[in-house]
Design a protein around this motif. Structure first.
Motif, mmCIF file in Angstrom:
data_model
loop_
_atom_site.group_PDB
_atom_site.id
_atom_site.type_symbol
_atom_site.label_atom_id
_atom_site.label_comp_id
_atom_site.label_asym_id
_atom_site.label_seq_id
_atom_site.Cartn_x
_atom_site.Cartn_y
_atom_site.Cartn_z
ATOM 1 N N GLU A 1 -17.948 -8.946 -5.937
ATOM 2 C CA GLU A 1 -19.037 -8.485 -5.078
ATOM 3 C C GLU A 1 -19.145 -9.312 -3.810
ATOM 4 O OE1 GLU A 1 -22.605 -8.435 -7.323
ATOM 5 O OE2 GLU A 1 -21.970 -6.796 -8.656
ATOM 6 N N ASN A 2 -18.783 -10.586 -3.866
ATOM 7 C CA ASN A 2 -18.914 -11.470 -2.710
ATOM 8 C C ASN A 2 -17.700 -11.428 -1.790
ATOM 9 O OD1 ASN A 2 -21.447 -12.368 -3.623
ATOM 10 N ND2 ASN A 2 -20.476 -13.923 -4.944
ATOM 11 N N ASP A 3 -16.681 -10.682 -2.153
ATOM 12 C CA ASP A 3 -15.474 -10.621 -1.330
ATOM 13 C C ASP A 3 -15.731 -9.807 -0.063
ATOM 14 O OD1 ASP A 3 -14.025 -12.116 -3.106
ATOM 15 O OD2 ASP A 3 -13.160 -10.378 -4.146
ATOM 16 N N SER A 4 -15.206 -10.305 1.041
ATOM 17 C CA SER A 4 -15.178 -9.505 2.264
ATOM 18 C C SER A 4 -13.896 -8.685 2.242
ATOM 19 C CB SER A 4 -15.224 -10.408 3.497
ATOM 20 O OG SER A 4 -14.110 -11.288 3.500
ATOM 21 N N ILE A 5 -14.025 -7.397 2.520
ATOM 22 C CA ILE A 5 -12.896 -6.485 2.331
ATOM 23 C C ILE A 5 -12.595 -5.728 3.618
ATOM 24 C CG2 ILE A 5 -13.383 -6.193 -0.122
ATOM 25 C CD1 ILE A 5 -14.595 -3.482 0.531
ATOM 26 N N VAL A 6 -11.414 -5.142 3.647
ATOM 27 C CA VAL A 6 -10.987 -4.204 4.689
ATOM 28 C C VAL A 6 -10.562 -2.928 3.982
ATOM 29 C CG1 VAL A 6 -9.327 -3.717 6.520
ATOM 30 C CG2 VAL A 6 -10.275 -6.012 6.289
ATOM 31 N N ILE A 7 -11.062 -1.782 4.451
ATOM 32 C CA ILE A 7 -10.753 -0.492 3.842
ATOM 33 C C ILE A 7 -9.678 0.207 4.668
ATOM 34 C CG2 ILE A 7 -11.668 1.742 3.129
ATOM 35 C CD1 ILE A 7 -12.822 -0.487 1.519
ATOM 36 N N LEU A 8 -8.644 0.694 4.001
ATOM 37 C CA LEU A 8 -7.553 1.401 4.683
ATOM 38 C C LEU A 8 -7.249 2.709 3.945
ATOM 39 C CD1 LEU A 8 -5.276 1.663 6.743
ATOM 40 C CD2 LEU A 8 -3.873 0.181 5.318
ATOM 41 N N PRO A 9 -7.834 3.847 4.346
ATOM 42 C CA PRO A 9 -7.470 5.133 3.760
ATOM 43 C C PRO A 9 -6.266 5.739 4.481
ATOM 44 C CG PRO A 9 -9.383 5.393 5.182
ATOM 45 C CD PRO A 9 -8.991 3.944 5.244
ATOM 46 N N ILE A 10 -5.315 6.249 3.734
ATOM 47 C CA ILE A 10 -4.121 6.886 4.298
ATOM 48 C C ILE A 10 -4.233 8.387 4.038
ATOM 49 C CG2 ILE A 10 -1.611 7.031 4.240
ATOM 50 C CD1 ILE A 10 -1.555 4.147 3.305
ATOM 51 N N THR A 11 -4.608 9.137 5.076
ATOM 52 C CA THR A 11 -4.802 10.581 4.960
ATOM 53 C C THR A 11 -3.924 11.288 5.991
ATOM 54 O OG1 THR A 11 -6.679 10.540 6.497
ATOM 55 C CG2 THR A 11 -7.175 10.251 4.162
ATOM 56 N N SER A 12 -4.123 12.596 6.110
ATOM 57 C CA SER A 12 -3.384 13.391 7.082
ATOM 58 C C SER A 12 -4.269 13.686 8.293
ATOM 59 C CB SER A 12 -2.910 14.702 6.441
ATOM 60 O OG SER A 12 -4.030 15.495 6.068
ATOM 61 N N ASP A 13 -3.669 14.311 9.304
ATOM 62 C CA ASP A 13 -4.428 14.702 10.493
ATOM 63 C C ASP A 13 -5.040 16.095 10.349
ATOM 64 O OD1 ASP A 13 -3.873 12.357 11.890
ATOM 65 O OD2 ASP A 13 -1.947 13.121 12.586
ATOM 66 N N LYS A 14 -4.461 16.921 9.507
ATOM 67 C CA LYS A 14 -4.899 18.310 9.371
ATOM 68 C C LYS A 14 -5.431 18.557 7.964
ATOM 69 C CE LYS A 14 -1.256 19.772 12.569
ATOM 70 N NZ LYS A 14 -0.016 20.590 12.714
ATOM 71 N N GLY A 15 -6.196 19.634 7.843
ATOM 72 C CA GLY A 15 -6.743 20.028 6.555
ATOM 73 C C GLY A 15 -5.937 21.155 5.936
ATOM 74 N N LEU A 16 -6.629 21.998 5.153
ATOM 75 C CA LEU A 16 -6.005 23.136 4.467
ATOM 76 C C LEU A 16 -4.867 22.673 3.565
ATOM 77 C CD1 LEU A 16 -5.911 25.764 7.380
ATOM 78 C CD2 LEU A 16 -7.616 25.540 5.579
ATOM 79 N N CYS A 17 -5.085 21.556 2.875
ATOM 80 C CA CYS A 17 -4.054 21.036 1.972
ATOM 81 C C CYS A 17 -4.689 20.588 0.662
ATOM 82 C CB CYS A 17 -3.278 19.900 2.631
ATOM 83 S SG CYS A 17 -4.301 18.594 3.346
ATOM 84 N N GLY A 18 -5.657 21.362 0.177
ATOM 85 C CA GLY A 18 -6.265 21.067 -1.111
ATOM 86 C C GLY A 18 -7.095 19.794 -1.069
ATOM 87 N N ALA A 19 -6.993 19.006 -2.131
ATOM 88 C CA ALA A 19 -7.798 17.784 -2.271
ATOM 89 C C ALA A 19 -7.032 16.532 -1.883
ATOM 90 C CB ALA A 19 -8.293 17.658 -3.707
ATOM 91 N N VAL A 20 -5.996 16.680 -1.060
ATOM 92 C CA VAL A 20 -5.177 15.527 -0.684
ATOM 93 C C VAL A 20 -6.007 14.467 0.038
ATOM 94 C CG1 VAL A 20 -3.294 14.797 0.832
ATOM 95 C CG2 VAL A 20 -2.993 16.770 -0.639
#
Length: 308
Positions: free
Chosen positions: A97-116
């Protein structure tokens, strides 16, 4: 004279009746035509959607095979990057809980690809809610920026348009260098793992910071001439960039396979809906034509009876 007057009154009544019938017929016809016009517009719009989804499926199918080849080539790079970090216990660590974190989500630029894309954001949301305020977010793919709109002031980098051309390793180095320059305890990465054309797996990996990486014990890890913390920092950046390259390439293959499946289902659904609406349109049109014929015959019979 009396007989002529009665016949004239009957003719007037019949004429008034036929006029009222005609006005009612015109009203019914206008309502029927309005309903037919609406159905025809729906048929046209659904037909256009069907053409679009079919085209998108064809494009995704044509791009999928080269993406799979690039994924297979890039996988050893990712495994090498993870192996270099795993030796010092830098991955799959539990977050405190005390850790400082960095969030990095790797997604696409476009949609219409289900729940990716949504699956990655859904897995990272609990971490964001429990993390400290002003947690840095580095987005790979424009969809992650859109999904994390309420954290817009925390987003530092958005790397988009990476799929416009074939991705190369140097494209990921600026992202890795920026992350390595931050002060944090844990790096949280959300990504997709390609399994086959019909399925994928979403995972969240936890990496340690460059400072923790440099301070770790390297008794079983042969780094050769790497001795200073700056050298460890450079090695960390290189290993992270290698991992990111493999993850982005694999996410691209996952996106294309999911889009191909989604567009195939959308095209099938559009075909079924189009068939149902076309059948409804034909039934309604046939009923309208039959009603008009009956009303014309009835009106003609009424006029003939009135003239007699």
């Amino acid at each position: 004279m009396a007989t002529f007057g009665i016949r004239s009154m009957n003719l007037i009544k019949h004429q008034n009746l036929s006029i009222n019938n005609c006005s009612q017929i015109l009203q019914n016809q206008s309502r029927s035509m309005a309903g037919l016009r609406e159905l025809k517009l729906r048929i046209r719009s659904i037909g256009s959607v069907k053409k679009i989804t079919a085209s998108m499926k064809t494009v995704a199918t044509s791009k999928l095979k080269p993406a799979e080849v690039r994924k297979d080539i890039a996988n050893p790079f990712g495994q090498a990057g993870i192996a270099g970090l795993d030796v010092v216990g830098a991955t799959n660590q539990k977050q405190n809980e005390n850790d400082s974190i960095v969030i990095l989500p790797i997604t696409s630029d476009k949609g219409l690809c289900g729940a990716v894309n949504s699956a990655i954001i859904r897995n990272l949301q609990p971490i964001l809610k429990t993390s400290k305020a002003q947690t840095p977010i580095v987005c790979v793919g424009d969809k992650s920026r859109q999904s994390l709109g309420k954290y817009l002031d925390q987003i530092q980098i958005v790397a988009s348009q990476l799929d416009k051309r074939n991705l190369v390793f140097s494209d990921l180095i600026p992202i890795a260098e920026h992350i390595a320059s931050l002060e944090f305890d844990k790096l949280i990465i959300g990504r997709n793992h390609f399994i086959n054309l019909l399925s994928f797996e979403t995972k969240v990996h936890c990496f340690s910071s460059p400072s923790q990486f440099a301070e770790s014990e390297f008794s079983s890890f042969k780094l050769g001439k790497i001795k200073s913390k700056e050298d460890f920092h450079e090695y960390y950046t290189y290993a992270l960039a290698t991992y990111l390259y493999s993850a982005v390439v694999e996410n691209s293959a996952t996106e294309l396979s999911a889009r191909m499946t989604s567009m195939e289902n959308a095209t099938r659904n559009a075909t079924e809906i189009l068939g149902k609406i076309t059948l409804q349109y034909n039934k309604k049109r046939q009923a309208s034509i039959t009603t008009e014929i009956i009303e014309i015959i009835s009106g003609a019979s009424a006029m003939q009876a009135a003239s007699n």
